[in-house]
Design an enzyme around this catalytic site. Sequence first.
Site, PDB file in Angstrom:
ATOM      1  N   ASP A 458      24.684-119.783  20.229  1.00  0.00           N
ATOM      2  CA  ASP A 458      24.308-119.196  21.522  1.00  0.00           C
ATOM      3  C   ASP A 458      25.017-117.865  21.729  1.00  0.00           C
ATOM      4  O   ASP A 458      25.542-117.570  22.799  1.00  0.00           O
ATOM      5  CB  ASP A 458      24.632-120.157  22.674  1.00  0.00           C
ATOM      6  CG  ASP A 458      24.114-119.644  24.022  1.00  0.00           C
ATOM      7  OD1 ASP A 458      23.171-118.831  24.021  1.00  0.00           O
ATOM      8  OD2 ASP A 458      24.646-120.053  25.060  1.00  0.00           O
ATOM      9  N   MET A 459      25.014-117.026  20.698  1.00  0.00           N
ATOM     10  CA  MET A 459      25.644-115.715  20.778  1.00  0.00           C
ATOM     11  C   MET A 459      24.607-114.627  21.073  1.00  0.00           C
ATOM     12  O   MET A 459      24.640-113.537  20.494  1.00  0.00           O
ATOM     13  CB  MET A 459      26.406-115.409  19.487  1.00  0.00           C
ATOM     14  CG  MET A 459      27.646-116.247  19.309  1.00  0.00           C
ATOM     15  SD  MET A 459      28.890-115.856  20.558  1.00  0.00           S
ATOM     16  CE  MET A 459      29.993-117.243  20.424  1.00  0.00           C
TER      17      MET A 459
END
Length: 775
Positions: A458-459
């Site tokens: 989830d970057m």
Amino acid sequence: MFLFAVFTLMIGATLAVGGGYLISLHGSPYYLIAGIFLLYNAWLAFKKSAKVRQIYAIFLILTAIWAVWESGIDWWPLATRLGLFLALGVLLLRRPNPVSGGWFYTTSWTIITVALLATMLVPTHNLNGQLNTKVINDSPRIGAVPDDSWYAYGRSNLGQRYSPLKQITPANVSSLEQTWVYETGDKKGPKDVGETTYEATPLKIGNALYLCTPHNWLVALNADSGKKMWVYNAKVAADSQRQHQTCRGVSYLPPASGQVPMAQLVVQPAEQLQPIQCDAQLFLPTSDARLLALDPATGARCDNFGNHGQLDLTQHMPFKQSGYYYSTSPPLVANGVVVVAGSVNDNYDINSPSGVIRAYDAKSGQLVWNWDSAHPNDTQPIAKGNTYTVSSPNSWSVASADPALGLIYLPMGNRTPDQLGMYRTPAEEKYATSVVALHLDTGKVAWVQQFIHHDLWDMDTPAQPVLVDLSTVQGKQPALVVPTKQGDIYVLNRKTGKPIFPMTENPAPQGTIKGDYTSPTQPSSAVNFKPAPLTGSDMWGATPIDQMICRIELHSLRYQGQYTPPSKQGSLVYPGNFGVFNWGSVAVDPKRQVLFSMPLYLAFISKLKAKGEALLGQMNVGEHGLNANAGAPYAVELKPFLSPLGVPCQQPPWGYVAGVDLTTGKTIWQHKNGTIRDMTPLPLPIKLGMPGIGGPVITAGGITFMAATVDNYLRAYDLSTGQVLWRGRLPAGGQATPMTYLNSHGEQMVVQVAGGHGSLGTTIGDYVVAYKLMK
């Protein structure tokens, strides 16, 4: 002596048992040794032995040596390693002390206590320096915005968050005082999701301010007095399926006539007005997936746009689950189009709405092009009866544009689910977690630069890219500055996407669940704020007991440094998905070619849970907690890495401000930022270096304004050195980016929205606060 014996027995037993388990995980032996020492002291105390003070003094001396060896001369790590034991030792000071060992004990305890207190005076974790004070580019591009105004989220579509105003300077900023406050009336309600946040940055057009509220009211205020001119309530119903309830801003289409609109006093609710033909327009995105076009003068809907002033953004979506798709960031208006992206709920369902990006004619609302990263070459308006691609990567943050190049720059997110990569197509892989440049007239791809390969963490690229013309050894280059969650700041040529400062590929940890994979390498920028990997000595807590528990959890998790893959065991993600940088982005002074940033450091835990486990009733609505990933074999549990007492397991600081020279890429200064003033029962203004979310604004006067952190203050920093020159108390959390403008009297104003942030736990409110210099 009895109390000392009882407390020592309890603490010693806890440390001995936990310390033994920690050793079995290959952790520090200190806690077992400390536990044994304390149990021996308890036995001596119960026997009322004269040796108890001698043995406890030896224990304190050895603990102090160990603490300094692990942490250096650093108050917070030392205080939490020694504080409980020194406090316990007070019980041995209460009696007259003629017995053997009394003098030795008292002297040892006193020396250690005084030395510990003295470490409070030792400056740590700060880098002192001074940024360039000379003008490198005396006529930079700062966007087609009058000096006294603020026309877009980042002031202009360049996203610099730079104002040419210079009335407020380091010499007079201490004279800033609050001049007015407006309360919108839109507050977090009992039916709202946890992440209900007030993140808006107002626009200033003519002599009016325009801002949105979490529930999508558009408010027009007099820029001099803060008096309400009109309010449009989009009538967005509560929806427990949304991950976020927020609005970061609205967008502006200047009038074809060139006459700046003037907001009028409208008594009745603007949503009740009849739609009109608009010259200028404001665009309001809503959390029920609409785009509204409103008249800046009255708030009436623009009849010329879409269906009487609104568009339904769920059109052609493959799935239309309520609350799964909406826009939290303002659209971008440039070259005759309004470009709308959206947020797709993370980790809810593998069959979710598309992350498609659409451009509409800014006057008529007619679809001009659509860019779906799963089919990047098919940008012609979608045919009737067709749908966009399921769950394709989205762009939830703020875009930038270069009208001269005819390009829009979109920070891209990931395909849901974030931690499961087996559903992604090659095209989706190419454009996820990147910046992509599209042609504003056609939506065709000009270039793409990716910042994580096969992102499992989830970057998402979270921040608005900043456009600035940089002086480099190769000459002046059109640059794009992109902060990322993983701590890199990429500086790219915005014509080509090629790096100006070097990008390298570095080996990354391997090994995933069956059916998935990890990239063998991950990119890194030469300009970065990446933290060192966490170790046992970095663990923290209010007492040695919760420090020990944090160490046990660290060693129980899978952790091989940054980019450790998600796992059923549970993986430590550091930096966490909160990011080193988030939607607040950075601010750039295009004249001095320097950057102001707010790097943060918080670790998270990501754990995959097979659906066969007993998960019924545990699913969470929101980014943190247990997310269902409906249709996938695994749910994902996400949470901050916290001690049993609810403080971060990693020792502070957790938040900084930093200044970067963009001509060299070097960090010149870096300081701890923020206090615990509003996060503890007692209002203690201790500068610990706190996390926050929001962005900075730079002015030509050499001042940077920013709130963002978890204490309720707006601060003014000296851009050259990063020192805090002034702070103004806010009535609620300031998790939004401020802005600045001139009022009708020619006075420079600074405005900060203060409404708090649901997941940070800051003070909730509905305030808009304005400041100016008082003579």
